[in-house]
Scaffold this motif. Structure first.
Motif, PDB file in Angstrom:
ATOM      1  N   HIS A 186      -1.698  -6.139  -9.118  1.00 11.84           N
ATOM      2  CA  HIS A 186      -2.029  -5.638  -7.477  1.00 11.84           C
ATOM      3  C   HIS A 186      -2.622  -4.489  -7.954  1.00 11.84           C
ATOM      4  CE1 HIS A 186       1.737  -4.158  -9.099  1.00 11.84           C
ATOM      5  NE2 HIS A 186       1.510  -2.869  -8.635  1.00 11.84           N
ATOM      6  N   ALA A 187      -3.702  -3.883  -6.871  1.00 16.94           N
ATOM      7  CA  ALA A 187      -4.533  -2.826  -7.047  1.00 16.94           C
ATOM      8  C   ALA A 187      -4.523  -1.990  -5.772  1.00 16.94           C
ATOM      9  CB  ALA A 187      -5.743  -3.379  -7.576  1.00 16.94           C
ATOM     10  N   VAL A 188      -4.802  -0.523  -5.671  1.00 12.84           N
ATOM     11  CA  VAL A 188      -5.321   0.122  -4.699  1.00 12.84           C
ATOM     12  C   VAL A 188      -6.773   0.346  -4.723  1.00 12.84           C
ATOM     13  CG1 VAL A 188      -5.062   1.968  -3.067  1.00 12.84           C
ATOM     14  CG2 VAL A 188      -2.910   0.825  -4.061  1.00 12.84           C
ATOM     15  N   PRO A 189      -7.718  -0.581  -4.291  1.00 21.13           N
ATOM     16  CA  PRO A 189      -8.981  -0.190  -4.688  1.00 21.13           C
ATOM     17  C   PRO A 189      -9.708   1.028  -4.201  1.00 21.13           C
ATOM     18  CG  PRO A 189      -8.693  -2.439  -3.721  1.00 21.13           C
ATOM     19  CD  PRO A 189      -7.510  -1.671  -3.555  1.00 21.13           C
ATOM     20  N   LYS A 190     -10.689   1.563  -4.846  1.00 18.20           N
ATOM     21  CA  LYS A 190     -11.462   2.711  -4.535  1.00 18.20           C
ATOM     22  C   LYS A 190     -12.298   2.252  -3.377  1.00 18.20           C
ATOM     23  CE  LYS A 190     -11.172   5.204  -8.964  1.00 18.20           C
ATOM     24  NZ  LYS A 190     -12.089   5.870  -9.728  1.00 18.20           N
ATOM     25  N   THR A 191     -12.726   3.191  -2.438  1.00 16.67           N
ATOM     26  CA  THR A 191     -13.451   2.983  -1.519  1.00 16.67           C
ATOM     27  C   THR A 191     -14.520   4.050  -1.146  1.00 16.67           C
ATOM     28  OG1 THR A 191     -13.426   2.170   0.795  1.00 16.67           O
ATOM     29  CG2 THR A 191     -11.886   3.711   0.087  1.00 16.67           C
ATOM     30  N   ALA A 192     -15.479   3.680  -1.007  1.00 12.63           N
ATOM     31  CA  ALA A 192     -16.685   4.731  -0.328  1.00 12.63           C
ATOM     32  C   ALA A 192     -16.677   5.006   0.980  1.00 12.63           C
ATOM     33  CB  ALA A 192     -18.038   4.109  -0.511  1.00 12.63           C
ATOM     34  N   ARG A 193     -15.441   4.308   1.988  1.00  8.90           N
ATOM     35  CA  ARG A 193     -15.274   4.607   3.359  1.00  8.90           C
ATOM     36  C   ARG A 193     -14.655   6.046   3.500  1.00  8.90           C
ATOM     37  NH1 ARG A 193     -11.960   2.089   5.783  1.00  8.90           N
ATOM     38  NH2 ARG A 193     -10.861   0.940   3.902  1.00  8.90           N
ATOM     39  N   ALA A 194     -14.814   6.649   4.460  1.00 10.19           N
ATOM     40  CA  ALA A 194     -14.046   7.872   4.704  1.00 10.19           C
ATOM     41  C   ALA A 194     -12.420   7.461   5.297  1.00 10.19           C
ATOM     42  CB  ALA A 194     -14.582   8.615   5.856  1.00 10.19           C
ATOM     43  N   VAL A 195     -11.600   7.721   4.224  1.00  8.41           N
ATOM     44  CA  VAL A 195     -10.337   7.563   4.426  1.00  8.41           C
ATOM     45  C   VAL A 195      -9.300   8.662   4.268  1.00  8.41           C
ATOM     46  CG1 VAL A 195     -10.249   4.986   3.696  1.00  8.41           C
ATOM     47  CG2 VAL A 195      -9.926   6.890   2.086  1.00  8.41           C
ATOM     48  N   GLY A 196      -8.259   8.892   5.019  1.00  4.74           N
ATOM     49  CA  GLY A 196      -7.337  10.024   4.620  1.00  4.74           C
ATOM     50  C   GLY A 196      -6.337   9.877   3.556  1.00  4.74           C
ATOM     51  N   PRO A 197      -5.632  10.712   3.280  1.00  5.27           N
ATOM     52  CA  PRO A 197      -4.820  10.816   2.198  1.00  5.27           C
ATOM     53  C   PRO A 197      -3.516   9.799   2.501  1.00  5.27           C
ATOM     54  CG  PRO A 197      -4.237  12.738   3.245  1.00  5.27           C
ATOM     55  CD  PRO A 197      -5.625  11.868   3.938  1.00  5.27           C
ATOM     56  N   ARG A 198      -2.919   9.187   1.380  1.00  2.00           N
ATOM     57  CA  ARG A 198      -1.828   8.250   1.471  1.00  2.00           C
ATOM     58  C   ARG A 198      -0.919   8.736   0.090  1.00  2.00           C
ATOM     59  NH1 ARG A 198      -1.164   3.384  -1.567  1.00  2.00           N
ATOM     60  NH2 ARG A 198       0.340   1.972  -0.665  1.00  2.00           N
ATOM     61  N   ILE A 199       0.165   8.754   0.488  1.00  2.31           N
ATOM     62  CA  ILE A 199       1.435   8.546  -0.520  1.00  2.31           C
ATOM     63  C   ILE A 199       2.141   7.332  -0.616  1.00  2.31           C
ATOM     64  CG2 ILE A 199       3.458   9.693  -1.372  1.00  2.31           C
ATOM     65  CD1 ILE A 199       2.524  12.144  -0.115  1.00  2.31           C
ATOM     66  N   SER A 200       2.327   6.691  -1.686  1.00  4.62           N
ATOM     67  CA  SER A 200       3.124   5.514  -1.963  1.00  4.62           C
ATOM     68  C   SER A 200       4.162   5.697  -2.451  1.00  4.62           C
ATOM     69  CB  SER A 200       2.392   4.328  -2.568  1.00  4.62           C
ATOM     70  OG  SER A 200       1.854   4.646  -3.888  1.00  4.62           O
ATOM     71  N   VAL A 201       5.479   5.447  -2.365  1.00  8.74           N
ATOM     72  CA  VAL A 201       6.594   5.634  -3.107  1.00  8.74           C
ATOM     73  C   VAL A 201       7.248   4.128  -3.416  1.00  8.74           C
ATOM     74  CG1 VAL A 201       9.144   6.665  -2.902  1.00  8.74           C
ATOM     75  CG2 VAL A 201       7.105   7.478  -1.544  1.00  8.74           C
ATOM     76  N   GLN A 202       7.136   4.283  -4.737  1.00  7.71           N
ATOM     77  CA  GLN A 202       7.829   2.775  -5.541  1.00  7.71           C
ATOM     78  C   GLN A 202       9.161   2.981  -5.919  1.00  7.71           C
ATOM     79  OE1 GLN A 202       4.914   4.071  -7.967  1.00  7.71           O
ATOM     80  NE2 GLN A 202       3.972   4.498  -6.202  1.00  7.71           N
ATOM     81  N   PHE A 203       9.747   2.061  -5.351  1.00 12.81           N
ATOM     82  CA  PHE A 203      11.200   1.836  -5.605  1.00 12.81           C
ATOM     83  C   PHE A 203      11.539   0.939  -6.589  1.00 12.81           C
ATOM     84  CE2 PHE A 203      11.537   3.703  -1.552  1.00 12.81           C
ATOM     85  CZ  PHE A 203      12.446   5.103  -1.706  1.00 12.81           C
ATOM     86  N   ARG A 204      12.013   1.040  -7.984  1.00 13.46           N
ATOM     87  CA  ARG A 204      12.319   0.095  -8.994  1.00 13.46           C
ATOM     88  C   ARG A 204      13.663  -0.102  -9.350  1.00 13.46           C
ATOM     89  NH1 ARG A 204       7.223   2.448 -10.136  1.00 13.46           N
ATOM     90  NH2 ARG A 204       5.507   1.294 -10.231  1.00 13.46           N
ATOM     91  N   PRO A 205      14.287  -1.171 -10.052  1.00  9.05           N
ATOM     92  CA  PRO A 205      15.478  -1.318 -10.557  1.00  9.05           C
ATOM     93  C   PRO A 205      15.399  -0.483 -12.062  1.00  9.05           C
ATOM     94  CG  PRO A 205      14.858  -3.389  -9.985  1.00  9.05           C
ATOM     95  CD  PRO A 205      13.433  -2.560  -9.912  1.00  9.05           C
ATOM     96  N   ALA A 206      16.261  -0.433 -12.809  1.00  8.15           N
ATOM     97  CA  ALA A 206      16.221   0.146 -14.134  1.00  8.15           C
ATOM     98  C   ALA A 206      15.677  -0.638 -15.030  1.00  8.15           C
ATOM     99  CB  ALA A 206      17.700   0.661 -14.432  1.00  8.15           C
ATOM    100  N   GLY A 207      14.723   0.065 -15.779  1.00 10.51           N
ATOM    101  CA  GLY A 207      13.868  -0.709 -16.856  1.00 10.51           C
ATOM    102  C   GLY A 207      12.893  -1.198 -16.760  1.00 10.51           C
ATOM    103  N   VAL A 208      12.442  -1.238 -15.335  1.00  8.94           N
ATOM    104  CA  VAL A 208      11.151  -1.642 -14.890  1.00  8.94           C
ATOM    105  C   VAL A 208      10.356  -0.458 -14.830  1.00  8.94           C
ATOM    106  CG1 VAL A 208      10.170  -3.199 -13.118  1.00  8.94           C
ATOM    107  CG2 VAL A 208      12.383  -3.599 -13.859  1.00  8.94           C
ATOM    108  N   ARG A 209       8.893  -0.723 -15.293  1.00 12.85           N
ATOM    109  CA  ARG A 209       7.813   0.437 -14.924  1.00 12.85           C
ATOM    110  C   ARG A 209       6.564  -0.315 -14.850  1.00 12.85           C
ATOM    111  NH1 ARG A 209       8.443   5.719 -16.411  1.00 12.85           N
ATOM    112  NH2 ARG A 209       6.459   6.013 -15.571  1.00 12.85           N
TER     113      ARG A 209
END
Length: 209
Positions: A186-209
């Motif tokens: 998976h990826a969050v591709p860069k873009t030349a379009r005008a886009v606003g800011p975003r925050i992603s919060v990733q919840f994981r089980p222990a031992g997963v990165r």
């Protein structure tokens, strides 16, 4: 830190409330992988975005690539198991996800990683979260998206299934499960379009990165 977020027409309140997970829709990706998606799971997501953008101790990192230091194109924060999360809504979200997926996952979500994409020049390249148990075991990663929508793109590591793109923002939830981290990227591709800011919060089980 300057913010240029266009508020969602559907998220105008200041109350920050985690919704029900009953509306999740699962898509089978093949190779034992799947995703669950629930738009606008968190009400008041734009207010939470503003609080996290201002209050979290964001850090800029650098990686060594091709024998030189390269700035990571996003800001980061990480909260290990037992660390206090930066807002009670994130505790509520993690608790709700653990309760909903606990039987299928077999364990709770324990950690939270935050990424701040300031504009279209920030992104994350193709990868799977395969540091730790995700390289050999089925697992889940739940991502809560705040702020302006950005595409989360997924593609199979082996030829076959078609790539997938989902625009996520303003409180949307996606959960990647099964073999997704091993058999897909998976990826969050860069873009030349005008886009606003975003925050992603990733919840994981222990031992997963």
């Amino acid at each position: 830190m300057a913010l240029h977020l266009q508020p969602s027409l559907f998220d105008q309140g200041d109350d920050i409330v985690v919704g029900s997970l009953n509306g999740l829709r699962r898509t089978d990706l093949g190779h034992g992988a799947w995703i669950d998606v629930l738009p606008q799971w968190l009400r008041g997501a734009d207010a939470l975005f503003g609080t996290l953008a201002s209050d979290v101790a964001w850090r800029a990192e650098q990686w060594v690539m091709y024998e030189r230091l390269v700035a990571v194109p996003r800001l980061l924060a990480h909260f290990d198991s037992g660390d206090p999360l930066p807002h009670p809504a994130l505790d509520a979200a993690r608790t709700a996800l653990s309760a909903h997926y606990g039987g299928e996952l077999g364990e709770p979500f324990t950690t939270a990683g935050l990424c701040y994409y300031r504009d279209g020049r920030d992104g994350v390249a193709w990868h799977g979260d395969t540091i730790g148990r995700g390289s050999t075991e089925d697992t889940m990663i739940a991502i809560l998206s705040l702020g302006a929508p950005r595409h989360l793109a997924l593609r199979p590591r082996r030829p076959g299934p078609a790539p997938v793109r989902r625009p996520l923002g303003h409180g949307d939830l996606i959960v990647m499960g099964g073999s997704c981290q091993r058999t897909w990227e998976h990826a969050v591709p860069k873009t030349a379009r005008a886009v606003g800011p975003r925050i992603s919060v990733q919840f994981r089980p222990a031992g997963v990165r």
